[in-house]
Design an enzyme around this catalytic site. Structure first.
Site, PDB file in Angstrom:
ATOM      1  N   TYR A   1      -1.842  -1.262  10.987  1.00  0.00           N
ATOM      2  CA  TYR A   1      -2.084  -1.770   9.627  1.00  0.00           C
ATOM      3  C   TYR A   1      -0.916  -1.398   8.712  1.00  0.00           C
ATOM      4  O   TYR A   1      -0.341  -2.251   8.039  1.00  0.00           O
ATOM      5  CB  TYR A   1      -3.404  -1.213   9.057  1.00  0.00           C
TER       6      TYR A   1
ATOM      7  N   LYS B   1       2.076  -3.799   6.790  1.00  0.00           N
ATOM      8  CA  LYS B   1       2.432  -3.833   5.359  1.00  0.00           C
ATOM      9  C   LYS B   1       3.937  -3.600   5.202  1.00  0.00           C
ATOM     10  O   LYS B   1       4.603  -4.267   4.416  1.00  0.00           O
ATOM     11  CB  LYS B   1       1.658  -2.755   4.588  1.00  0.00           C
TER      12      LYS B   1
ATOM     13  N   SER C   1       0.837  -1.199   0.000  1.00  0.00           N
ATOM     14  CA  SER C   1       0.000   0.000   0.000  1.00  0.00           C
ATOM     15  C   SER C   1       0.867   1.242   0.000  1.00  0.00           C
ATOM     16  O   SER C   1       1.977   1.244   0.557  1.00  0.00           O
ATOM     17  CB  SER C   1      -0.851  -0.022   1.279  1.00  0.00           C
TER      18      SER C   1
END
Ligand code: NAD
Ligand code: UD1
Length: 336
Positions: free
Chosen positions: A149, A153, A124
């Site tokens: 989060y 990643k 992302s």
């Protein structure tokens, strides 16, 4: 070519399976359905006349993955499976690190057991944190992430790149998505968030269809042309095509390959609302609210590397993103 697709029943995975089938690539789907529904498989079949092999199970279950790999001659893996809600990740960090980081490590082990050495990972733009300049190129600094989060990643990217340093006959592709929106043009596949949407586009769509009263616009005092946040929204069908391009161009070549998948264009919250009003003919009542903690003012991608090395470029504009989202939401007001 057979490709294992983890999380293939989800929003981006399902659209990617459609585009893979159109390109003659066979998806083998693994998903635990924690954020998707079995109905997706029927929709894929209705659109493509093919019902992909589907295994309901968890990527953290190594024996389960070993079994799936033993049943198919798999050449590559596209790894979508994971949890993705930023706010929830703050409340449930253990679940996020377990699913996203541990899940990826178990998957890598199962791949190594099976001798499958090619993985395309869903990363992302969040790994870039608050960029010091735009457009963001792939060699911009990464790692200043602001929530579990985003850190998960970045951790998976780090694990995969360390792994590549040790095993250079692997092909590891990190695809950094900007803001995926839109839906399949048929109106039969789209994003179906459970509970109140965290992201702008599904929230707008649910206001338009009457499921929610008002959109909150998080801040109108950013240093952007109209004061609202600017993002690089990318149509999910373009994103799906980007995965097919990665499978064709780099997933068969050893190396650590990193690409931004965006359009290179920035759109503000107000511009997106206007595009949606035009596409849907609906009113979108909104109110200006304080900034959302952790949000950045603006970000958009440099797309040069993907264009040059994948031969891929996003072609669908914001008008199309709004029109296809509305087509999906108005045909499926309550989702699947
Ligand atoms: P999604 O939730 O719609 O799809 C993820 C799928 O993975 C779901 O079907 C879910 O049931 C499945 N899954 C989750 N944990 C699993 C596990 N442990 N075992 C098996 N299956 C599991 O999300 P999406 O929007 O399609 O995103 C796909 C990937 O892309 C995610 O890794 C996400 O972090 C990443 N990503 C998404 C966005 C976005 O805005 N949608 C942006 C950047 C990156
Ligand atoms: C969010 C995630 C990011 C993730 C990305 C995926 C946060 C802090 N970041 O980013 O980690 O990779 O989604 O697409 O959640 N907005 C509103 N009202 C809303 C929702 C959003 O005004 O109800 C605004 C936001 O302030 C932002 C823009 O719309 O300016 C886009 O927001 P969103 O869709 O949540 O995406 P990101 O913030 O870019």
């Amino acid at each position: 070519m057979k490709v294992l697709v983890t999380g293939g029943m989800g929003y981006i995975g399902s659209h990617t399976c459609i585009q893979m089938l159109a390109a003659g690539i066979e998806p083998i789907i693994v998903d635990n359905l924690c954020n998707s529904k079995l109905a997706v498989l029927d929709r894929i079949e209705a659109l493509t006349k093919v019902r992909p092999a589907f295994y309901q199970g968890d990527i953290r279950d190594e024996a389960f993955l070993n079994q799936v790999f033993s049943e198919h001659e798999i050449q590559s893996v596209i790894h979508f499976a994971g949890l993705k809600a930023v706010g929830e990740s703050v409340a449930k960090p253990l679940e996020y690190y377990d699913n996203n980081v541990n899940g990826s490590l178990v998957l890598m082990r199962a791949m190594r057991n099976a001798g499958v050495k090619s993985i395309v990972f869903s990363s992302s733009a969040t790994v870039y944190g608050d960029p010091s300049s735009v457009p963001i190129t792939e060699d911009s600094p990464v790692g200043e992430t602001t929530n579990p989060y985003g850190r998960s990643k970045f951790m998976v990217e780090s694990c995969l790149s360390d792994f590549y340093a040790a095993e250079q006959d692997w092909s590891i592709t990190l695809l950094r998505y900007f803001n995926p929106v839109g839906a399949h043009p048929s109106g039969t596949l789209g994003e179906d968030p459970q509970g109140p949407p965290n992201n702008l586009m599904p929230f707008i769509a649910q206001v338009a269809v009457g499921r929610r009263d008002t959109l909150s616009v998080f801040g109108d005092d950013y240093p952007t042309p109209d004061g609202t946040g600017v993002r690089d929204y990318i149509h999910v069908m373009d994103l799906a095509d980007g995965h097919v391009a990665a499978l064709h161009k780099v997933a068969q070549q050893s190396g650590l390959h990193t690409f931004n998948l965006g359009t290179g264009n920035g759109t503000s919250v107000i511009q997106m609302i206007d595009a949606f009003v035009q596409a849907s003919g609906q009113q979108i009542p909104y109110q200006i609210c304080p900034r959302r903690p952790g949000d950045i003012a603006e970000c958009w991608a440099s797309t040069d590397k993907a264009e040059q090395q994948l031969g891929w470029k996003a072609t669908r504009d914001v008008k199309q993103m709004a029109a296809d989202t509305w087509h999906w939401q108005s045909n499926n007001p309550q989702g699947y």
